[in-house]
Design a protein around this motif. Structure first.
Motif, PDB file in Angstrom:
ATOM      1  N   PHE A   2       0.822  -1.213   0.000  1.00 26.37           N
ATOM      2  CA  PHE A   2       0.000   0.000   0.000  1.00 26.37           C
ATOM      3  C   PHE A   2       0.856   1.263   0.000  1.00 26.37           C
ATOM      4  O   PHE A   2       0.642   2.170  -0.809  1.00 26.37           O
ATOM      5  N   ARG A   3       1.823   1.314   0.930  1.00 25.97           N
ATOM      6  CA  ARG A   3       2.670   2.509   1.000  1.00 25.97           C
ATOM      7  C   ARG A   3       3.389   2.736  -0.332  1.00 25.97           C
ATOM      8  O   ARG A   3       3.491   3.868  -0.809  1.00 25.97           O
ATOM      9  N   THR A   4       3.875   1.639  -0.918  1.00 20.34           N
ATOM     10  CA  THR A   4       4.576   1.764  -2.199  1.00 20.34           C
ATOM     11  C   THR A   4       3.630   2.315  -3.270  1.00 20.34           C
ATOM     12  O   THR A   4       3.975   3.262  -3.985  1.00 20.34           O
ATOM     13  N   ALA A   5       2.425   1.745  -3.330  1.00 23.94           N
ATOM     14  CA  ALA A   5       1.474   2.164  -4.376  1.00 23.94           C
ATOM     15  C   ALA A   5       1.051   3.619  -4.181  1.00 23.94           C
ATOM     16  O   ALA A   5       0.883   4.365  -5.151  1.00 23.94           O
ATOM     17  N   PHE A   6       0.888   4.023  -2.929  1.00 24.15           N
ATOM     18  CA  PHE A   6       0.458   5.389  -2.629  1.00 24.15           C
ATOM     19  C   PHE A   6       1.555   6.402  -3.002  1.00 24.15           C
ATOM     20  O   PHE A   6       1.295   7.392  -3.693  1.00 24.15           O
ATOM     21  N   LEU A   7       2.780   6.131  -2.566  1.00 21.68           N
ATOM     22  CA  LEU A   7       3.873   7.066  -2.879  1.00 21.68           C
ATOM     23  C   LEU A   7       4.148   7.083  -4.387  1.00 21.68           C
ATOM     24  O   LEU A   7       4.412   8.151  -4.954  1.00 21.68           O
ATOM     25  N   ASN A   8       4.051   5.914  -5.019  1.00 25.32           N
ATOM     26  CA  ASN A   8       4.222   5.887  -6.479  1.00 25.32           C
ATOM     27  C   ASN A   8       3.141   6.727  -7.164  1.00 25.32           C
ATOM     28  O   ASN A   8       3.410   7.438  -8.139  1.00 25.32           O
ATOM     29  N   ALA A   9       1.923   6.655  -6.641  1.00 22.42           N
ATOM     30  CA  ALA A   9       0.827   7.451  -7.223  1.00 22.42           C
ATOM     31  C   ALA A   9       1.160   8.941  -7.127  1.00 22.42           C
ATOM     32  O   ALA A   9       1.020   9.687  -8.099  1.00 22.42           O
ATOM     33  N   LEU A  10       1.630   9.361  -5.962  1.00 20.19           N
ATOM     34  CA  LEU A  10       1.980  10.787  -5.809  1.00 20.19           C
ATOM     35  C   LEU A  10       3.066  11.169  -6.815  1.00 20.19           C
ATOM     36  O   LEU A  10       2.994  12.229  -7.450  1.00 20.19           O
TER      37      LEU A  10
END
Ligand code: FE2
Ligand code: FE2
Length: 287
Positions: free
Chosen positions: A27-35
């Motif tokens: 989740f953290r990876t996907a969220f930061l990648n989205a940003l």
């Protein structure tokens, strides 16, 4: 406000990015990648908005803002360039950036508008970025230890976001931007940003194959709502923006100054030479 220095970050953006680079957490990876996916388009818009606001100022006021605007533009241009390289790796991993084209289409509708509108939008996003940045600088453990290069990239970006958090806001005020429009845009930006971030995060998770895994959502719960979590710790700062007497400088940015001071070896101020600095990282940040 202190001088805004443009810094070349000495990180190797050639090396590929691991699927779950952020602490092994999907989740953290996907969220930061989205940003990261939103930055090249978003930050170009901020640069244009700040330049447009600066041009609309009377000459006398321009002198007062010149150094700040130059620093802001230089910092954002460097961010968007490095996040562009970061995003190329995400594309290699099969991620598809839907956020950027959606933003581009929406922002196009503002062409020809009074410069205070794009500035109010920029000030609103800059508030979001500054409070997120400060939270990240205060909780660097969130980034994990698996990719120190990306951890450095995020903390450097955060430090500079907190550092230049007043520029768009001050320009908006110098152009007599109204409180009502500032709030109106902040509401729209808040709603739009959360929706866009959620949509891109979900898409990243879906393509990663981790959308329906229990650990993804357990991690999301901790990351967003845990004791040190993002939403729990930034909600008050987010709400401050609605106050009539709010100014971004009211929020403490000492975490930014502390990181920049403690990590001087990680960057080179633009225009200054580091004797003997060679190699891939140095080459990458030229030009
Ligand atoms: Fe930035
Ligand atoms: Fe910024």
């Amino acid at each position: 406000m202190s001088e805004l220095i443009v810094r070349r970050l000495l990180v190797d953006m050639e090396a590929p990015i691991a699927r779950h680079w952020c602490d092994g957490d999907p989740f953290r990876t996907a969220f930061l990648n989205a940003l990261s996916m939103s930055f090249p388009v978003g930050e170009q818009f901020f640069i244009d908005a700040v330049r447009g606001g600066f041009k609309a100022l009377p000459e006398q006021a321009q002198q007062r803002f010149q150094a700040q605007v130059q620093g802001f533009v230089g910092q954002e241009a460097t961010h968007r360039r490095l996040h562009g390289l970061y995003n190329d790796h995400l594309a290699q991993l099969g991620m598809v950036n839907g956020w950027a084209p959606r933003s581009q289409a929406r922002l196009k509708q503002l062409e020809g508008a009074d410069p205070r509108h794009p500035l109010a939008i920029t000030a609103a996003y800059e508030h979001f970025t500054a409070i997120f940045a400060t939270w990240l600088l205060e909780h660097p453990g969130v980034l994990g230890k698996q990719d120190p290069r990306l951890a450095t990239l995020w903390l450097w970006h955060s430090a500079e976001e907190a550092e230049h958090r007043t520029v768009a806001f001050d320009l908006y005020q110098a152009l007599d931007g109204s409180h009502e429009w500032r709030i109106r845009w902040f509401r729209r930006v808040s709603y739009g940003f959360l929706l866009d971030a959620l949509r891109q995060t979900l898409d990243n998770l879906r393509r990663d194959g981790t959308l329906w895994q229990w650990r993804t959502w357990a991690g999301a719960g901790r990351f967003l709502f845990g004791r040190d979590g993002l939403i729990r710790n930034t909600f008050g700062a987010w709400r401050d923006y609605f106050r009539r007497d709010f100014h971004p400088a009211q929020h403490d940015a000492s975490a930014s100054a502390a990181w920049l001071e403690a990590n001087e070896r990680q960057y080179v101020p633009v225009g200054r030479q580091v004797p003997g600095q060679t190699g891939l990282a140095a080459q990458q940040h030229r030009g």
